[in-house]
Design a protein around this motif. Structure first.
Motif, mmCIF file in Angstrom:
data_model
loop_
_atom_site.group_PDB
_atom_site.id
_atom_site.type_symbol
_atom_site.label_atom_id
_atom_site.label_comp_id
_atom_site.label_asym_id
_atom_site.label_seq_id
_atom_site.Cartn_x
_atom_site.Cartn_y
_atom_site.Cartn_z
ATOM 1 N N TRP A 1 78.041 22.840 24.384
ATOM 2 C CA TRP A 1 76.724 22.872 25.021
ATOM 3 C C TRP A 1 75.823 21.916 24.253
ATOM 4 C CZ3 TRP A 1 76.205 28.940 25.286
ATOM 5 C CH2 TRP A 1 77.120 29.424 26.230
ATOM 6 N N LYS B 1 73.866 32.025 23.854
ATOM 7 C CA LYS B 1 74.145 32.220 25.271
ATOM 8 C C LYS B 1 73.514 31.095 26.080
ATOM 9 C CE LYS B 1 74.271 37.271 24.893
ATOM 10 N NZ LYS B 1 73.669 38.551 25.344
ATOM 11 N N ARG B 2 74.037 30.942 27.282
ATOM 12 C CA ARG B 2 73.488 29.942 28.190
ATOM 13 C C ARG B 2 72.715 30.643 29.295
ATOM 14 N NH1 ARG B 2 76.739 24.741 30.674
ATOM 15 N NH2 ARG B 2 75.037 23.912 31.951
ATOM 16 N N ASN C 1 69.308 26.339 32.668
ATOM 17 C CA ASN C 1 69.239 25.021 32.018
ATOM 18 C C ASN C 1 68.790 25.101 30.562
ATOM 19 O OD1 ASN C 1 66.652 25.840 32.553
ATOM 20 N ND2 ASN C 1 65.912 23.819 33.152
ATOM 21 N N ARG C 2 68.971 26.276 29.966
ATOM 22 C CA ARG C 2 68.587 26.444 28.568
ATOM 23 C C ARG C 2 69.724 27.101 27.785
ATOM 24 N NH1 ARG C 2 63.099 29.587 27.885
ATOM 25 N NH2 ARG C 2 64.422 31.255 28.710
ATOM 26 N N VAL C 3 69.671 26.918 26.474
ATOM 27 C CA VAL C 3 70.571 27.622 25.584
ATOM 28 C C VAL C 3 69.722 28.515 24.691
ATOM 29 C CG1 VAL C 3 70.553 25.749 23.886
ATOM 30 C CG2 VAL C 3 72.416 27.414 23.866
ATOM 31 N N LEU D 1 68.969 22.399 27.719
ATOM 32 C CA LEU D 1 70.319 21.863 27.715
ATOM 33 C C LEU D 1 70.335 20.434 28.246
ATOM 34 C CD1 LEU D 1 72.502 24.863 28.928
ATOM 35 C CD2 LEU D 1 72.938 23.504 26.880
#
Length: 301
Positions: free
Chosen positions: A185, A219-220, A223-225, A296
């Motif tokens: 990622w 975690k995903r 559109n973010r981690v 991300l």
């Protein structure tokens, strides 16, 4: 011809009264500007519409912005003085202890020299950490911090950072757990700044949360981690959560210990600089979790 004279006369009379009105307003402005020395918080008012009213509106806007900047500067000066006061105390305490232990060693009155050397060494490390944090904060607050934003696999980078912290956690007898996916990622961050964020959160949990267990999971979410750092230490009171990232803010003494109130402030500044967001939640008799959200980078095949 007489009609032309009448029109011209009316125009001249109109211009005359307009000039008188303008001079009156300019005079009022002059008096207002003079009065600012004594009452800097007041505004200027102009009746009616037109160019003068527009100028008056812009003048009030400039005055209001100057007042905001003045208040900001005053708060910054007060915060700076408070910072120096707190840090002088934070420095003086380990320094006084260090001098005491070294004097005992120098006079050969120490009953357990090896233990004195060990304690003195810890005090030196505390001073170095405090100095490093102080310099980093001043770089951030003065906009002198320079970032090298590059694309990294957040999972692999986080694993590398954790490996470097395991000896310290083991030394403090803190158990550790990590739930990090094997997937790649990618995020755009400054590698050093991100490492500082994770290290500060781990240090905060170990030293001030007084925990025995820390866990990190990634975690995903669309559109973010999300990088979460949790610990089972002393919970943060709910009424203090909104202020936990403020500069110089310290929790109650049972949790904060010898903290200087800069660690979490630096974490927030660095996170914001990388277009991220950090939040915290603390459950009574449960765990405290800091969550960092970073955008991300979607890579096209």
């Amino acid at each position: 011809m007489s009609v032309f004279v009448i029109i011209l006369t009316v125009v001249c009379v109109g211009e005359f009264f307009y000039i008188l009105h303008t001079r009156k307003q300019l005079k009022a402005w002059l008096e207002f500007l003079k009065s600012l020395r004594k009452a800097p918080r007041q505004n200027s008012f102009a009746k009616g519409n037109g160019l003068l009213a527009d100028i008056n509106f812009e003048l009030n806007g400039i005055l209001e912005e100057n007042r905001r900047q003045f208040v900001k500067l005053r708060k910054s000066e007060n915060a700076g003085r408070q910072l120096l006061t707190d840090l002088s105390h934070d420095v003086r305490t380990p320094l006084s202890s260090l001098i005491g232990y070294l004097e005992s060693l120098d006079s050969q009155n120490a009953k357990e020299p090896e233990e004195y050397i060990h304690v003195a060494y810890r005090k030196v490390l505390d001073l170095r950490e405090l100095t490093d944090m102080l310099f980093e904060w001043f770089k951030l607050s003065s906009d002198e911090q320079r970032y090298q934003i590059e694309t990294y696999d957040i999972n692999e980078l986080t694993r590398e950072i954790i490996i470097g912290q395991i000896p310290l956690l083991e030394k403090r007898q803190i158990s550790f757990s990590a739930d990090i996916p094997d997937d790649e990622w990618f995020v755009r961050i400054d590698k050093t700044a991100y490492a500082r964020i994770i290290n500060n959160l781990l240090s905060n949990a170990a030293r001030h949360g007084k925990c025995s267990f820390i866990e990190i999971d990634i975690k995903r979410q669309e559109n973010r981690v999300l990088i979460s750092v949790s610990n089972n230490g002393i919970p943060i009171p709910e009424n203090q959560l909104p202020f936990i990232f403020e500069r110089l803010y310290k929790c109650d003494s049972s949790r904060s210990g010898s903290g200087n109130g800069l660690g979490l402030a630096i974490v927030r500044e660095l996170t914001n600089a990388m277009s991220g967001e950090i939040t915290v939640k603390s459950i009574p008799d449960g765990k405290t979790t800091f969550c960092i959200a970073l955008p991300l980078v979607v890579r096209k095949n």
